[in-house]
Structure formats: C-alpha cells, structure tokens
Design an enzyme around this catalytic site. Sequence first.
Site, short mmCIF file in Angstrom:
data_model
loop_
_atom_site.label_atom_id
_atom_site.label_comp_id
_atom_site.label_asym_id
_atom_site.label_seq_id
_atom_site.Cartn_x
_atom_site.Cartn_y
_atom_site.Cartn_z
N ARG A 71 0.60 -1.31 0.06
CA ARG A 71 0.00 -0.01 0.00
C ARG A 71 0.80 1.28 0.08
NH1 ARG A 71 -3.28 -1.56 5.10
NH2 ARG A 71 -1.25 -2.50 5.53
N LYS A 76 1.05 -18.79 7.13
CA LYS A 76 0.25 -19.12 8.46
C LYS A 76 0.01 -17.77 8.87
CE LYS A 76 3.18 -19.29 12.13
NZ LYS A 76 3.52 -19.52 13.52
N ASP A 81 4.56 -23.99 5.91
CA ASP A 81 4.82 -24.16 7.28
C ASP A 81 6.49 -24.20 7.37
OD1 ASP A 81 5.61 -25.18 9.75
OD2 ASP A 81 3.87 -26.27 10.11
N HIS A 82 7.09 -23.02 7.79
CA HIS A 82 8.63 -23.35 7.33
C HIS A 82 9.27 -24.19 8.30
CE1 HIS A 82 8.44 -20.55 11.10
NE2 HIS A 82 9.64 -21.12 11.35
N LYS A 116 13.00 -26.95 7.26
CA LYS A 116 14.21 -27.28 7.95
C LYS A 116 14.75 -28.63 7.79
CE LYS A 116 12.95 -24.11 11.79
NZ LYS A 116 13.89 -23.08 11.89
N GLU A 166 11.13 -21.59 23.97
CA GLU A 166 11.88 -20.44 23.67
C GLU A 166 12.21 -19.60 24.81
OE1 GLU A 166 9.16 -18.24 21.13
OE2 GLU A 166 8.73 -19.67 19.63
N ASP A 169 -0.59 -20.96 17.91
CA ASP A 169 0.40 -20.45 17.07
C ASP A 169 1.24 -21.36 16.75
OD1 ASP A 169 2.08 -17.75 16.17
OD2 ASP A 169 3.29 -18.33 17.84
N HIS A 187 3.14 -26.25 13.42
CA HIS A 187 4.64 -26.84 13.50
C HIS A 187 4.78 -28.06 14.15
CE1 HIS A 187 5.37 -22.99 11.95
NE2 HIS A 187 5.47 -22.27 12.94
N LYS A 216 6.90 -20.01 26.00
CA LYS A 216 7.79 -18.68 25.96
C LYS A 216 8.50 -18.44 27.31
CE LYS A 216 6.29 -16.92 22.14
NZ LYS A 216 7.09 -16.62 20.85
N LYS A 229 16.29 -21.78 24.12
CA LYS A 229 15.92 -21.86 22.87
C LYS A 229 16.00 -23.22 22.43
CE LYS A 229 15.97 -19.68 18.16
NZ LYS A 229 14.29 -19.90 17.80
#
Lengths: 510, 377
Positions: free
Chosen positions: A59, A166, A195-196, A200, A234, A254, A259, A360, A365
């Site tokens: 935009r 997603k 879905d990244h 992997k 994480e 999420d 995943h 979280k 991680k």
Amino acid sequence: METNPFREDLVSRLSPQPCTIVIFGATGDLTHRKLVPALYNIAADGDLPPGVRVVGFARRDKSDEVFRAELENANRKLSRQGHHDELWANFSRSIRYHRSEFQDLEGYHSLAKLLKDFDAQNGGTCNRLFYLASAPEFFDDILLHLKESALNEAAGDGWSRVVVEKPFGTDLPTAQHLNSVVNLTFEESDTYRIDHYLGKETAQNIMVLRFANAIFEPLWNNRHIDHVQITCAENLGMTGGRGGYYDKSGALRDMVQNHLLQLLSLVAMEQPTDLSADGVRDEKVKVLRSLRRWSDPAEVASNVVRAQYTAGAVDGQRAAAYREEDRVNPESMTESYVALRILIDNWRWSGVPFYVRMGKQLPKKATEISVHFKEPPPVLFNVMPVTARKNVLVIRIQPEEGISLRMLSKIPGPALRMEPVKMDFHYKTSFGKASPEAYERLLLDAMAGDATLFARRDEVETAWKFIDDIEHAWHQSDEPPPMAEYPAGSWGPKEADDLLQQDNRVWRRI
Amino acid sequence: MPPDVETLNSQELEQLRACHLGKEVAVADIGREFSQLWDQDETATRASLINFAIYNEQLGALLENTRLIQEITLEHACRALLIMSLPGKKAHRVRAWITAHCQLDAAGKKVACSEQVAFLVEGTDSDLIRNIVFAHLDSDLPLVLWWQGALNARFEERLYSSVDRLIVDSASWEDPQAGYNTLVSALENDRSRFIVHDLAWTRSYQFRIALASCFDDPALRSRLSAVDSVAMETAAGHETAALLLLGWLAAQSGWSLKETHLVSGTHTCTFEKEDPGTQVRAQITAVKLAAPLQFLKISGGDFSVAIKRELDCDFLQVAYALQDRKESRILPAAGTDLVDLVSGQLMRGGNNQLFFKILPSFRALLQSSDQVSGIGD
C-alpha cells in the site's frame, strides 16, 4: 513439453521454473527478513531460473529504486551467504514495486497489465507465483481480486500458484472459510500453505532417518517405544511488540496447531507409497485423523496444561510477567505455555503417549523430538541400579541440529557399573557447509511445483478440529480448566511435570 | 603456500616438514600417538565422515597436500592419509608424521578436528603403499582416493578394488587417452566398485548448470534440435575439460561424431544429429591466460546462448538471444583451485551415472583428436 536433457543428473530435485513472483505485503517484515534474502541466496547458488521477476505489492507509496534500496539494506544484514554487490545488482534488476491497496480492484488490473508486459518480454512465459505475506485479514480481498482480475488463471502452458503464509485461520470455521476462498480462486494442487518448520533440514531428515535406515523402522512402534516427547522452548517473551498478535493467538494456536503437529505427523506416519506430495501428505493426514479427541473440559484438563509466565529471570535479566508485557491484556487468559498428552489411536501407536510442550520465556531456545524406548526386561544387567536405563533417540530441530542416541555402557574398571553414554551427530561438524534457510528450499519447491513440504487443506482442517476441542474447553465451557503459572526462566509449570508424573515419566532434560 | 621444495637442501626440507606435517612418529605407533595427542587436547570432537587418501609421486607433495587438506577439512571432516611415494629411491623406507586440522568456533575454540597422517615412501613397493592405506583407515567409513598424476603401475587392482570414490585430474596427465584407457580398464574390472570423479569434468560443472538453466526456458528448449554450431575456448592444458563438455553436449543432444581436425591448437569437429543429414559443427580453441573453461556458445536458427568466464572472475556471464528477445545475467562460478573443485565434488557426491553415459562420446573425441594431432600439427 520435453524435459531439459541438460538437467540430467545435475540436481536430484524438480527444477524450479521461470516465473514472476508477486509478494503481497511486500513492505513487511517477512519480505525483508526472509523472502528476498532467500531469493537472493537461491540466485547466489545459481538455482534461480532465468526470467524470474519479483513484484512487491503493497500500500505504501514508493518507487522501484527505494523499494530495492530497502531490500538491499535488509539483505546486507540477513543474507546467509553475505551480500555481493555485483550479484545483488544483477538480481535486483528483476525487482519491481507495485503500489496498490489490497481492496482496490484497479490495482490488480494494473498488476495484470504489468505481468502481461513481463510475459511479452519473456517471449510468452506466463508462470505466476502469488505469495500472501500480508496480514491475514487481507487474504480474502487479495484472493477474490486475483480471481476477479483473472490473475489466478494460468495461460497457455503456464501455471498460476499461490503461497499462503500461516496462520491458516484461527479455528476450524475460519480455516474452512480461508480454504474455501483459496480454492475458489486456485486449485488445491496450485495452493502451497507454507509451514517453514517443514523446510528445515532436520525436519526433512526425519523421513530419511526413518525410511532410509534399516535399523529404526522395525523398532518404530508400540512394542519398542515407550513414549515420544516433542519440545519447542523459546527464551523470549513478547519483545518487539509481539504481545499484540500473540495475546490473540497463544501457544496452542501459534505453534502446536501447525509446526508441532506437523513434526508429530512426520514421526508417527506410516511409510508413504512414494515420495510424491500426496503420497507423503496422505500418510500425515491419517495421523492427524487418528489423534484422540477430547469431548469435555474434564478430559481436556487431564490431558492438557496451559500456563502463563509470572515474573522471573531469563538470560541473567529480570523478566516481566506475561500479563505485564507490552500490548498484552492485563487480564489475559491466553497461554504462553502448553503441554499436551496426545494419543494416536492406530495399531502402530496404541498406548504410546506423545507429550508435546511449547513455551515462551523458558530457560533456553530449543526444538527437539525425543523418542524414548522401552526398558529392557529386568534380568541380567537390568536389575542393577542406573540413572537412566531407557535408550533415547533425540532429533534436534534447532539449534545445534543433529541426532543423538543414548545407550548404556560399562564404566571401565573391575566392578560392573553402567552409565548412559551418548552417540552424537551434529550437522555442523559433519557437514561444514551451512544449511540453506527453510524459505529457500520452500520457494524453490513452489517454483518447481513440489508441494511435499506444504500443508494440504485436509491436514490443516483436521489439525484445527483437534485444537478446537481444547480451545472450546478453555474458552467456552462453564468450568474451564485452570490457567497454571510458571516463573519466567523456569521449565514450565509444576502441573506439566505432574502430567508426566501421573504416567511415571518425566520431561527430558534439555 | 610452502616454498619450492626442489630449491631446498635436505636440512631445510626436514625443518619444513617438521613445521607443517606435525610430529614424526614410527609407523607402528600411529594409533598410540594419536591417542596421546587427543589426551593432551581439550578438543570436543574428533570428526570423520570419510577416509581421504591422497597419493602423489612429486617431491613436495606432502607439504602442498597438507595445505589442501587443511582447507578441505573445513567442510569435510575426514581421516586424511597423505602418501608421497618416491619410487626412484632404491632403499625401501617409510616415514610418518601425524597432525590434526581443527575447525574453530567464533570464540576460537576447537570444535571438531580431523586427523592427518602423512607418509613418505621411498622405493617402488605397491604392497607397502596398499598396506599403508589399509592399515590406517577409520573403520566403516568410505574411502576416497585422490590419485594425483598419471595412473601408473602403483594403481593396481588390490588397491582400487577397496576404493569407494576415486578422484583424478586428467588435465594433469601427459597422455589423457592412455590415462582413460587405464581408468576404464579399472572400472570394468569385476572387483571395482569405485565411482570416478575427473576434476576436468568437475571444472565444467558450473557451465553445465548455466547452460541447463537457459534451456529451462521452454521456448529455448524447443530450439534444441536446431543447434548447428558450438564454439568453446579453453585454457591451454585444459582441453580435456572442453572435450568432456562437448562430449556431454553430444551425448545429451543425440549427436554422433563424424570427423575431427586439429589445426594450430584448434579442434574442429562435425557431428551428425539424429535427424539424418543435419550436422553440428563444433570448435574448441585453446588460448593462453584463460580460465580452464572460458567460453561456450551454442547457436542455431534464431537463437544463441553464450556463457563466459573471465580469468579470476567469480561469476559466469550468461546471455541468450531468441528472436528479438535478449536475456543476460550473472551466475556464480565455483572456484577453480583444487580445494574448491574437490570440496564441491565431495559435497555433491552422487553415483556419477551421467559421467559414465558421456564417456563413449568423450572417448571418441579424445581418440580422434589424438589420431589427428600429428596431421594438424
């Protein structure tokens, strides 16, 4: 069309085809941080087909030059292989900016004209890849306008595909709605839900580990496996204004819906009949259909733990409680942690729980899958006390990608004592070359027409059915299961430990 | 880069070896010495994916190959066995040195180390060389043998029948046709199971990728049968790379060799296409001071494709024209030094079926160019 004889034996994958990639939401974070660096690195590897053009659709008002300069800036910081001016100059010539509101049909007509000009310059090639990288609330408008402007229609020998980022909805009805709008515009075979995690290397290696080695598959069932744990930890909270999005989503929607259930499917699936996209996805969706669902809140409460972090410390710094985070509702009932005991009702996995946890503000991680084998019979060496008797196969998705196997070994010396030892394989030390980013692989696949690593409509909707039962119990029942708490920087709530304790098991130390 | 060892006296050579090759040890003690080396070290991982043996008969090879291995192990952890054989020496003697090449993390800490054993073998003794290789392999790991120089009598069945991958460089052979005859005999031996990688073929990899990517364009692909001319430029000494590339073009396009001429360093070949009566004319010109493969142009009817690599340039310039349409772009060109070639080849692995497929057309070119060389020159 005849195959390209010069491609023989050069790469063991489908070849990406020349196309124009239109990115909706081109001024956003995803384009700058992931998509354009991925395309640049594909070009740097020499894998980008000739004639590929990139059109940023967004935009804000800006020129091609400004858009390219912004992307160049990002690429300098984020490119996996570094930034080479000459290569960038060559690659960026193909980048254009197209300003339009997502709701403005005229913008799509002018886009169609631009693409036709490209086709004419390309000598008639008219492959198009539309990438929805905008905020999800614009997906409907974009898809419907693509249809109205006939951009969804492949012309001649070309193809027209869509890549959807997603979230694929926020529950089953919204996912069904999105899917119906997508399928109204594009064939399912031309739809690539990204879905990244599936891009992997270690996620792709799960199938290789299972089906390319003779030693694992015979043991991969309820006779030999005690349970499986899937952990996504994480050590970040709601930094960078993420609280606004996250508080509407939560850990279950999420991360688990997409995943982690995808990882679970790869671990639990039967061997596919072939490695085609549908061959693999048919088997994955069977796993999702076999997940035991919970019909009332009490069942949810006994199998799922949700929690929010309270104030604590992470990485040596004080950390605020979830409800005190920026853009988070102070009375939020959104979970920052979830742990589930999932059962798969089929012959292979009957009686084998899959414990899945995501949180979280945990101490570190790490994403990994651990397969815990049954204890050997209590005879001979197995009557002696040891700290950890079970063999555990660990597949580390990130970081420190690799695989390890824990086994018992005799401690050297005259006495018979045993301790667990670990056989460890690290991608980093075995294969010195850095792995491509997940987006590189997935973009190449979308250009090549290989949907194996993308989610199919029935996978997404079946996963939402499973998740919705839990969400309903949490948010719509009269007696919702409680929200537990854990201090930021700890490994989650006590209730999650109890979930395994009830089964006489513990979470793997990570 | 080690200095030119041929200019050094024996004392200087010994100092150089001690500096680069590590600790000199008795051959029988290599295993024990490595154990002691690791006991003194806090290195996290001794890593090895392959056994990598390099054989050479040139003075100074151990020092140069140590440098190569140091770089190759950054991407390919291995047990490296460097063998320098000096068959001209009368006395039979073996000396060995051990060292390790370590990858460092960002903090400079060693994270994974590859072991290297360097052997200096004096005297002609194939049994000794074979024994050195076999006795020092890491068990269960594949054996990659890089044979530097001509395939001579030391390249014998009991050695190559244990090899999984053989790396050679036909550009270093004085007589490529004889080298290929030896190689094909070995490949045809019932006991052979090795996959061969000729670095001359590897040098053409990026050209093949670039050409393939042009013909991904369906419009160009439809013109493939219209090709009537091929032009190549190669560096003097790298003619086999160009012949391999031409052999590949011929095999993949269904052309059969009709005749060939060699005049003042320029090969001219005529192929007959599958469509009877139609021909392709190909020309390979050797030039000084050029990249091993410098230029390839394919043309016919209303199209042409040209790929160019300037000397010491990291990129290929790819351009094609089809009717009024013109496209140009740059593609990465892998390095041409030995480390880049060998690392790239090890990374790609594969069973090299394409190489076997193109061997007949390549050998036909090699043979005919050899036969006509006397006439042309």
